[in-house]
Motif scaffolding. Structure first.
Motif, short mmCIF file in Angstrom:
data_model
loop_
_atom_site.label_atom_id
_atom_site.label_comp_id
_atom_site.label_asym_id
_atom_site.label_seq_id
_atom_site.Cartn_x
_atom_site.Cartn_y
_atom_site.Cartn_z
N GLY A 119 27.56 77.39 -44.75
CA GLY A 119 28.49 76.76 -44.02
C GLY A 119 28.01 76.27 -42.74
O GLY A 119 28.39 75.05 -42.33
N GLY A 120 27.17 76.82 -42.21
CA GLY A 120 26.50 76.47 -40.82
C GLY A 120 25.80 75.25 -41.07
O GLY A 120 25.63 74.39 -40.17
N ILE A 121 24.94 75.15 -42.27
CA ILE A 121 24.44 73.80 -42.42
C ILE A 121 24.82 72.96 -42.76
O ILE A 121 24.69 71.73 -42.35
CB ILE A 121 23.39 74.28 -43.76
N ILE A 122 26.19 72.83 -43.67
CA ILE A 122 26.93 71.70 -43.97
C ILE A 122 27.72 71.20 -42.70
O ILE A 122 27.85 70.11 -42.62
CB ILE A 122 27.92 72.02 -45.19
N LEU A 123 28.32 72.31 -42.00
CA LEU A 123 28.90 71.91 -40.87
C LEU A 123 27.84 71.18 -39.83
O LEU A 123 28.44 70.15 -39.06
CB LEU A 123 29.36 73.30 -40.15
N ALA A 190 24.31 75.90 -37.21
CA ALA A 190 24.88 74.37 -37.12
C ALA A 190 24.47 73.93 -35.93
O ALA A 190 24.11 72.58 -36.11
CB ALA A 190 26.52 74.70 -36.81
N PHE A 191 23.94 74.54 -34.89
CA PHE A 191 23.63 73.94 -33.76
C PHE A 191 22.04 73.44 -33.95
O PHE A 191 21.83 72.17 -33.45
CB PHE A 191 23.29 75.23 -32.49
N LYS A 192 21.46 74.04 -34.68
CA LYS A 192 19.98 73.63 -34.98
C LYS A 192 20.07 72.49 -35.89
O LYS A 192 19.24 71.37 -35.65
CB LYS A 192 19.10 74.63 -35.50
N ILE A 193 20.91 72.52 -36.83
CA ILE A 193 20.98 71.37 -37.90
C ILE A 193 21.67 70.00 -37.21
O ILE A 193 21.19 68.91 -37.40
CB ILE A 193 21.96 71.81 -39.02
N ILE A 194 22.52 70.27 -36.13
CA ILE A 194 23.10 69.09 -35.60
C ILE A 194 21.92 68.34 -34.68
O ILE A 194 22.02 67.03 -34.88
CB ILE A 194 24.04 69.54 -34.31
N ASP A 195 20.86 69.09 -34.20
CA ASP A 195 19.66 68.59 -33.51
C ASP A 195 18.96 67.82 -34.64
O ASP A 195 18.66 66.52 -34.17
CB ASP A 195 18.98 69.54 -32.78
N LEU A 196 18.76 68.30 -35.55
CA LEU A 196 17.88 67.69 -36.65
C LEU A 196 18.44 66.44 -37.40
O LEU A 196 18.13 65.28 -37.32
CB LEU A 196 17.77 68.57 -37.80
#
Length: 290
Positions: A119-123, A190-196
């Protein structure tokens, strides 16, 4: 002809922005209703508050997502700008409608850890796409921008304070502190994936080189690394000596080769390397390393 090309390019960019904002908002809705909400895992900001209110009242999540963000739309229009506000309204509207549509489907998993991770990854991908193309999905970010302009705190610090309070509240609302901990896992991912997603996977570096052998170094960078350079005029504050500063942009994979080239020519050269978020222009293209 020039005006027609400019208009065509502007329309193409606008359509691209709309498509990716819709895609990002849809991914967020999917993550919420198919993974996180059924497992009582929440996100921060207005989304987190909406999830808890939906749980307590049994009212559809999409209604809270849109209604709670409404005051921030008005605030954002006055404080930040028309384009950003319109993009944000589009994103939140699609996200709200998406949660209504996905709410009638069976969740992908009933394992809260898997729900927090995936969920965090997709979010993160969804939110990152919306941010990258000029919108937002959470009103607290708009409020954080306003507060940061009037206080010594950064936007990130303000958002973090809001979200820690909201994520901690999940333990009281759901009557289980493990849900708060799962929510923190989802938020961090989610915070880390947003940056990427916003910055891209291909990390780019800005390089400043100060050397008495600036011409030789610049020629080597051009021939062996395939990178053009720009000379900047510098002056030593203590000595008053005039210096040529070499500036260039390289990819992460080219960084080691650049260091080798500089050290081969001048072991005493001053070298500073920093991360940059985005590079545009025909001058920056991937070339072969020699």
């Amino acid at each position: 002809m020039g005006k027609k090309k400019h208009k065509s390019a502007s329309w193409a960019l606008l359509i691209k922005r709309v498509i990716f904002i819709i895609l990002g908002a849809t991914l967020v809705a999917f993550s919420l209703e198919m993974l996180m909400v059924p497992n009582k895992v929440i996100d921060g900001g207005v989304v987190g508050i909406s999830i808890m209110l939906s749980y307590l009242t049994n009212i559809n999540l999409g209604i809270f997502l849109f209604v709670l963000n409404l005051p921030f739309f008005v605030f954002g229009y006055k404080q930040i700008g028309k384009t950003f506000t319109i993009a944000t309204i589009l994103g939140v509207a699609v996200m709200s409608i998406g949660t209504v549509l996905f709410a009638h489907n069976q969740p992908i998993t009933n394992d809260p850890l898997l729900a927090a991770i995936f969920g965090g990854i997709i979010l993160g991908i969804g939110i990152g796409l919306v941010l990258r193309y000029g919108g937002s999905l959470d009103g607290t970010e708009i409020l954080a921008i306003w507060i940061s302009r009037r206080t010594p705190f950064s936007i990130g610090q303000i958002v973090m304070f809001f979200n820690l309070f909201i994520l901690g509240s999940a333990g009281f609302v759901f009557g289980s502190w493990d849900r708060a901990m799962y929510s923190l896992i989802a938020y961090y991912i989610a915070f880390k994936i947003i940056d990427l997603t916003v910055e891209g996977f291909d990390e780019t570096k800005a390089v400043w080189i100060i050397s008495d052998h600036h011409e030789e170094i610049s020629e080597a960078l051009l021939k062996r690394l395939g990178r053009g350079v720009t000379f900047l005029n510098g002056e030593g504050a203590y000595t008053g000596d005039l210096k040529k500063v070499i500036f260039c942009v390289v990819t992460r994979l080219e960084e080691a080769k650049l260091k080798t080239i500089v050290e081969e020519i001048d072991t005493e050269a001053f070298l500073a390397i920093g991360n940059i978020h985005d590079v545009r222009g025909k001058q920056f293209a991937k070339n072969d390393i020699h």
